[in-house]
Design an enzyme around this catalytic site. Structure first.
Site, PDB file in Angstrom:
ATOM      1  N   ARG A  86      20.213  17.698   9.857  1.00 30.82           N
ATOM      2  CA  ARG A  86      19.385  17.454   9.021  1.00 30.82           C
ATOM      3  C   ARG A  86      19.384  16.101   9.932  1.00 30.82           C
ATOM      4  NH1 ARG A  86      21.968  13.144   6.231  1.00 30.82           N
ATOM      5  NH2 ARG A  86      23.121  15.708   4.658  1.00 30.82           N
ATOM      6  N   TYR A  95      -6.502   8.484   2.065  1.00 29.20           N
ATOM      7  CA  TYR A  95      -6.374   9.325   1.806  1.00 29.20           C
ATOM      8  C   TYR A  95      -6.226   9.647   0.674  1.00 29.20           C
ATOM      9  CZ  TYR A  95      -3.574  13.942   1.341  1.00 29.20           C
ATOM     10  OH  TYR A  95      -3.403  15.010   1.576  1.00 29.20           O
ATOM     11  N   ASP A 146      -3.058   5.519  10.689  1.00 22.49           N
ATOM     12  CA  ASP A 146      -3.055   6.976  10.862  1.00 22.49           C
ATOM     13  C   ASP A 146      -4.040   7.759  11.031  1.00 22.49           C
ATOM     14  OD1 ASP A 146      -3.748   9.619   9.322  1.00 22.49           O
ATOM     15  OD2 ASP A 146      -2.729   8.964   7.170  1.00 22.49           O
ATOM     16  N   LYS A 201      -2.650  19.321  10.048  1.00 27.35           N
ATOM     17  CA  LYS A 201      -3.486  18.871  10.669  1.00 27.35           C
ATOM     18  C   LYS A 201      -4.333  19.363  12.402  1.00 27.35           C
ATOM     19  CE  LYS A 201      -3.868  18.090   6.153  1.00 27.35           C
ATOM     20  NZ  LYS A 201      -4.007  16.431   5.953  1.00 27.35           N
TER      21      LYS A 201
HETATM   22  C1  LIG Z   1      -3.440  15.381   4.783  1.00 27.26           C
HETATM   23  C2  LIG Z   1      -3.253  14.202   5.540  1.00 27.26           C
HETATM   24  C3  LIG Z   1      -2.608  13.010   5.151  1.00 27.26           C
HETATM   25  C4  LIG Z   1      -1.406  13.559   4.591  1.00 27.26           C
HETATM   26  O1  LIG Z   1      -0.353  14.974   5.104  1.00 27.26           O
HETATM   27  P1  LIG Z   1       0.408  16.153   4.590  1.00 27.26           P
HETATM   28  O2  LIG Z   1       1.536  17.000   5.849  1.00 27.26           O
HETATM   29  O3  LIG Z   1      -0.856  17.086   3.909  1.00 27.26           O
HETATM   30  O4  LIG Z   1       2.053  15.102   3.383  1.00 27.26           O
HETATM   31  C5  LIG Z   1      -2.279  11.970   5.297  1.00 27.26           C
HETATM   32  N1  LIG Z   1      -3.667  11.095   5.850  1.00 27.26           N
HETATM   33  C6  LIG Z   1      -4.527  12.030   6.474  1.00 27.26           C
HETATM   34  C7  LIG Z   1      -5.701  11.335   6.465  1.00 27.26           C
HETATM   35  C8  LIG Z   1      -4.675  13.231   6.097  1.00 27.26           C
HETATM   36  O5  LIG Z   1      -5.293  14.082   5.972  1.00 27.26           O
END
Ligand SMILES: *Cc1c(COP(=O)(O)O)cnc(C)c1O
Length: 385
Positions: free
Chosen positions: A55, A108, A180, A205
């Site tokens: 961890r 988001y 982000d 993503k």
């Molecule tokens: C998908 C997404 C998140 C969250 O991420 P997860 O891996 O699904 O927890 C945060 N910000 C943006 C812009 C996203 O597209």
């Protein structure tokens, strides 16, 4: 590669090599999947190479974290079990009860939900402002603001925030700027170099890139902030599994070539969609008519693979469009090699209904994959009828 912080190396070289050198014993060119929850010590406290419990740290994850820092041009990378786990960690590292943050008015959906449903109950207050309006963002800052949260491009409206200008606004107010960077990826946009203090990713993503792993990341330069993030990473324990770390690192190696193809395909589709009679408007920062095209052109090397459209005929027409594609898969998420289509108002962003962040009912979001452009064009034309 000997120095992960060597930013004189090109992006692709860093993406492929940073964080790991061939194993001195076996010569393995890829980091092994260290499936071990604990690590033998040479006498009490005698850790080998800094590992004690998985961890706290694991060699596969360490390779990923060094790589994440290198590709964002930052000093410290930390990997999490998901983008939301990274979001949760940075909110708790950066804010205390009584503090305030500013978030995009089209953030988001999951980010908005976590702040609105969980963090407000712990005494955190927030305001929303459009990321594309620097004056509105400045006006939303209060003496209690400790974090300015920016997505650019935003999900799903593809609005653009001027990172350098927003960094100035944040720093004048004694606030940190978080970007982000999920939609752009570090290949197209480098927020730390533009003045941001924190970069957040859903590595689920584009970084993972193959829709086969969920993960998140935080990249910062500041030593103390990184220590606070690392404390929460271990203390709360939302860490990625070792196989997840391996898959993410493997995805990152091809990020550059994928982002170029995503961008090529998106440009080809945008050209078709802008002249299609069933499409009211196309939201894509690469279009000269996009309200913040110039900012996007300045801070992004290309415009990426995300395209949103408003469909003529309202919600029903948009829903039918989503149901009729054959190559584009109807699914949430984005950033994988395969093309996806979705209806944000009823899917990814359903939790924003009735709130300030509600999205248009006839909006369809496309995550343009890296298939052959002609096939994707034909699929969308066919689905639009
Ligand atoms: C998908 C997404 C998140 C969250 O991420 P997860 O891996 O699904 O927890 C945060 N910000 C943006 C812009 C996203 O597209």
């Amino acid at each position: 590669m000997t120095d992960d912080s060597d930013t004189t190396l090109g992006f692709a070289t860093r993406a492929i090599h940073a964080g790991y050198e061939p194993d001195p014993q076996t010569g393995a060119v890829n980091v092994p999947i260290y499936a071990s929850s604990t690590f033998a010590q040479d006498g009490v406290g005698g850790m080998r190479d800094g590992f004690e419990y998985a961890r706290t740290g694991n060699p596969t994850r360490r390779a990923l974290e060094a790589n994440l820092a290198a590709i964002e041009g930052g000093r410290h990378g930390r990997a999490f079990a998901s983008g939301m786990a990274a979001t949760d960690a940075i909110l708790r590292a950066a804010l205390r009860p009584g503090d305030h943050l500013v978030i995009p008015d089209d953030a988001y959906g999951g980010t908005f939900r976590l702040i609105d449903k969980v963090f407000t109950a712990w005494g955190i207050d927030y305001s929303v402002a459009p990321v594309s309006d620097v004056d509105a963002v400045r006006a939303a800052i209060t003496p209690k603001t400790k974090l300015l949260w920016v997505e650019t491009p935003t999900n799903p409206l593809l609005n653009i925030g001027d990172i350098a200008a927003l960094a100035e606004v944040a720093h004048e107010a004694g606030t940190k700027l978080l970007v982000d960077n999920t939609f752009a990826s570090p290949y197209l946009q480098q927020p730390l170099a533009l003045g941001a203090d924190i970069v957040l990713h859903s590595t689920t993503k584009y970084l993972g890139g193959h829709s086969d792993v969920v993960g998140g990341a935080l990249i910062v330069d500041d030593e103390q902030l990184d220590a606070d993030i690392a404390f929460l990473q271990n203390g709360a324990g939302a860490v990625p599994g070792t196989f997840d770390g391996f898959l993410t690192l493997r995805g990152i190696k091809t990020l550059g070539v994928r982002m170029d193809k995503h961008s090529d395909n998106a440009e080809a589709l945008v050209e078709m969609l802008t002249s299609h009679p069933k499409i009211e408007s196309v939201l894509y920062p690469g279009l000269a008519g996009h309200p913040n095209h110039e900012v996007a052109a300045r801070q992004m090397s290309r415009f990426g693979g995300m395209v949103s459209v408003l469909v003529a005929g309202g919600f029903e027409a948009a829903r039918d469009f989503c149901a009729r594609t054959e190559i584009f898969t109807l699914a949430e998420s984005l950033g994988g090699v395969e093309s996806l289509i979705e209806l944000p108002g009823a899917m990814t962003h359903a939790s924003t209904a009735g709130s300030l962040l509600e999205v248009p009912a006839n909006m369809v979001r496309l995550s343009v994959g890296i298939e052959d452009a002609d096939d994707l064009i034909a699929d969308l034309k066919n689905a639009l009828g």
